[in-house]
Design an enzyme around this catalytic site. Structure first.
Site, PDB file in Angstrom:
ATOM      1  CB  SER A 159      76.436  21.901  82.812  1.00  0.00           C
ATOM      2  OG  SER A 159      76.821  22.692  81.694  1.00  0.00           O
ATOM      3  CG  ASP A 160      75.239  22.466  77.524  1.00  0.00           C
ATOM      4  OD1 ASP A 160      75.652  21.309  77.695  1.00  0.00           O
ATOM      5  OD2 ASP A 160      75.726  23.249  76.688  1.00  0.00           O
ATOM      6  CB  CYS A 161      73.693  17.436  77.732  1.00  0.00           C
ATOM      7  SG  CYS A 161      74.812  18.013  76.444  1.00  0.00           S
TER       8      CYS A 161
ATOM      9  CD  GLU B 102      68.647  23.162  76.444  1.00  0.00           C
ATOM     10  OE1 GLU B 102      67.423  23.004  76.305  1.00  0.00           O
ATOM     11  OE2 GLU B 102      69.215  24.267  76.327  1.00  0.00           O
TER      12      GLU B 102
END
Ligand code: LAN
Length: 734
Positions: free
Chosen positions: A455-457, A460
């Protein structure tokens, strides 16, 4: 001369020639080390990164500045740092790094090679041994779960076996010392579940002494609340082949070396051991997450079932199905596997199912080489096949946020990173029936081939790409990625938000939460916490907010849904704050890491120290922990104990930068506090723009530390640049 003979003559360890190592990187960021012949050295120059990493100083093309002029302005330091980082970039756009720390990865590689009779190159053997020797505990000569851990039974057994299987003789002083510690810890019998599994695979223990991991679980309907496909991706990837191996009681052929090992690692003769009685025998020092009585009850039931009730046809059917799923995992990850632990088990299962000449087996063995990474202390098996997408996404963003991207000397770096990120987006979905979500449009943590959405990758990477597209200097490359591709990314990200009642609005790592946290009650791994299912993570939620808010400012696509997702995520972040104002970080050490992410996410919706109580409390918590030298520092104990524990006498660059970023973005009003931290970052920078490694930065599953070598560049650069944005290009004394 054989390696074994070589070692028995001398105590000093052999070492390879650092000038012969080359790191080959591909367009998609995959990394592979090669030890070239002496004669080729001249024609095949080493990259800057390799020279820096392996400390080849005589040839290190250091960046020389006029040292007579001390740097007084933070932004000058940011520029020097950026120059150094630029110097380390590979032509494909990535910043390679030795992603080390966990001490239980190498056993997978070594055991799989032993089991399948895969030869390991001499240079690799030498360097794997050298790293293990160099990372032994200085006092007792054992190893822990991770590099800076106390010695544990698991770490010591696995690394002792590594050394012996790689060719170090039993009477080598390193082995003698390690064996003493192992026996003091109760010998190999007291290993946790995964240790017992590796021992059994190597025929150094009996499967009847390993708690069951029945492959039949996979045959249950998905609606079953404890179905393995509801578990966390890593846990299910590991227990899938482990179920196959344990239920079929697969063990390596016994040979003289293994017979010797049987005699070395136990406190009593091998034939006298009652393995079944040792199923739950785990060394107290190793134990992070003890069994619940529910787990013990279930294990006893399963042991009975496996011994007396399991019909053979069911065993065959379920292991066959497990293998079908392993094949799908191989296909979805281009034979890399999600990470090295499950991958090593998969190599063995594939060998058994398809044989040593099969395409699948050969591909797996070939790609396994990509998790091997050479470094100054030797070679490791890394936590994943790298940190590529994650680091590049941060780098690009920080160059834009700090104004470095306005300087033409960084345009090439940005362009390379941008192209790499574009190429790393998933363009297809997983094969049918692999229990995986749609992934097209998302981004991974390492490389596209590894194949797992994070998710965070995703958030970002998306943000980094939009920043490049928005900047006038990059107008010509703006259309290398279409808006529709970004929309796909947003679709994936939105689909990952948790909407269940206990974690409403949050984001987890790879998937939405699929199973109840109560499954943690049957966590069998003993050495890790929170591994059974996805949990809500504040850092993943923060990054997702950052991606969504930035996208929202630039596009109208799914605007209302995005607004709703953002406001739900922000509510989650607020609610996840602890009463003292802190946030517990799960992927970095620890409160400083999570504090930075949370404050940045809150600032993206205009919440600042002045106008928001959550932000104020968050800043005050961090400011109260500023150390006498002006910086901040936290140690691994913070993560383990869930209590802020500082790094002792002196602060740490990376954590100082994390706190400063949080404070600056929150508009923290006291400039003096911030200046003191900034001056620490400036003081610690070397004349060539480099910051040196100080302490391990990352963590996982509460108990295992892992290094993020690019962080010491990325975050100080960001902090110094944000300082300039806030206060102008002023001087700061130190
Ligand atoms: C990682 C590394 C990156 C990390 C972040 C992106 C930083 C985080 O924000 C989300 C989770 C993620 C992707 C992550 C998950 C767990 C990993 C893959 C690791 C820490 C690297 C190694 C670790 C893996 C689980 C190791 C295998 C061991 C087990 C206990 C299953």
């Amino acid at each position: 001369m054989s390696l074994l003979g070589y070692y028995s003559d001398q105590i000093a360890l052999p070492k390879t020639d650092p000038k012969r190592w080359r790191l080959r990187t591909t367009e998609l960021g995959n990394e592979r080390w090669e030890y070239i012949a002496k004669e080729e050295i001249e024609n095949d120059p080493q990259s800057n990164y390799v020279k820096y990493l392996l400390k080849i100083h005589d040839e290190f093309p250091s960046i020389v500045y006029d040292d007579s002029k001390p740097l007084n302005r933070p932004f000058e330091c940011a520029i020097r740092g950026a120059n150094f980082l630029k110097f380390l970039q590979e032509p494909c756009g990535i910043f390679p790094c030795q992603y080390k720390g966990p001490m239980f990865m190498t056993i997978g590689y070594v055991a799989a090679c032993k089991f399948c009779d895969i030869p390991i190159e001499e240079s690799v053997k030498i360097e794997l041994i050298r790293y293990i020797v160099n990372s032994a505990h200085p006092v007792d000569g054992g190893w822990g779960l991770h590099e800076v851990d106390k010695s544990t039974c698991f770490g010591t057994t696995m690394n002792y076996l590594n050394l012996r299987l790689l060719g170090l003789p039993a009477n080598h002083p390193v082995c003698v010392k390690a064996r003493k510690t192992l026996l003091r810890l109760g010998g190999a019998l007291a290993n946790p579940h995964w240790g017992k599994a590796w021992l059994s695979v190597l025929n150094l223990y009996k499967w009847e002494g390993v708690n069951p991991a029945p492959p039949e679980l996979w045959m249950l309907p998905y609606a079953f609340p404890a179905h393995p496909a509801r578990w966390w991706v890593h846990t299910r990837a590991i227990y899938l082949p482990l179920g196959y191996l344990s239920s079929k009681k697969i063990s390596c052929k016994l040979d003289p070396l293994l017979e010797q090992l049987r005699a070395e690692i136990y406190t009593c003769p091998f034939q006298d051991i009652n393995f079944n009685e040792n199923r739950n025998n785990v060394c107290g020092i190793d134990l992070y997450y003890p069994h619940t009585s529910i787990l013990n009850f279930l294990n006893n039931g399963l042991v009975f079932y496996e011994k007396y009730l399991r019909p053979n046809w069911l065993l065959e059917k379920s292991t066959k199905y497990s293998y079908e799923l392993i094949k799908k995992e191989n296909e979805n990850t281009k034979h890399l596997g999600i990470a090295p632990v499950s991958d090593a088990f998969n190599v063995i299962v594939t060998f058994i199912e398809e044989g040593k000449d099969s395409k699948n087996f050969l591909k797996l063995v070939d790609r396994f080489k990509e998790v091997l990474f050479q470094g100054p202390q030797g070679m490791v098996v890394m936590g994943t096949n790298g940190v590529q997408v994650w680091d590049v996404s941060f780098c690009l963003q920080y160059f834009f946020m700090t104004g470095l991207a306005d300087l033409p000397e960084y345009h090439d770096l940005i362009l390379k990173g941008y192209i790499f990120l574009i190429k790393s987006q998933f363009t297809d979905n997983c094969v049918e029936g692999s229990y995986r979500d749609e992934r097209k449009g998302a981004w991974p943590f390492s490389t596209k081939d590894q194949g797992y959405t994070v998710s965070d990758c995703t958030a970002e990477a998306l943000k980094a790409i939009i920043m490049v597209k928005n900047h006038p200097s990059f107008a010509q490359v703006k259309d290398l990625i279409q808006d529709e591709n970004l929309y796909d990314g947003i679709d994936r990200l939105l689909s990952l938000q948790n909407l269940g009642s206990f974690h409403f609005g949050s984001f987890s790592t790879y998937e939405k939460i699929r199973g109840t946290p109560l499954l943690e009650l049957i966590n069998p791994a003993e050495v890790f916490g929170n591994i059974m299912v996805e949990f809500p993570y504040v850092e993943c939620t923060d990054s997702s907010v950052l991606g969504l808010t930035y996208f929202r400012k630039n596009f109208d696509y799914r605007a209302q849904e995005i607004d709703l997702a953002i406001s739900r995520a922000i509510d989650y972040i607020i609610q996840a704050q602890q009463p003292d104002g802190s946030w517990y970080g799960c992927w970095g050490i620890c409160f400083t890491y999570a504090g930075m992410f949370a404050l940045e996410a809150l600032s993206s919706v205009e919440k600042t120290y002045e106008n928001d109580f959550t932000v104020k409390k968050g800043c005050d918590f961090l400011v109260a922990r500023q150390m006498a030298d002006g910086g901040w520092g936290e140690c691994m104990k913070s993560s383990e104990t869930h209590t802020y524990i500082d790094s002792g006498k002196s602060s740490l660059v990376v954590q100082t930068a994390w706190v400063l970023i949080g404070l600056l973005l929150a508009n923290y009003p006291n400039q003096k506090v911030i200046e003191k931290g900034i001056s620490l970052l400036m003081k610690r920078q070397k004349a060539n723009g480099e910051w040196e490694f100080e302490s391990i930065e990352g963590v996982f599953n509460h108990s295992c530390a892992i290094e993020y070598p690019s962080y010491k560049f990325l975050f100080p650069i960001k902090a110094l640049g944000l300082f300039k944005n806030q206060y102008g290009d002023i001087e700061v004394k130190y």
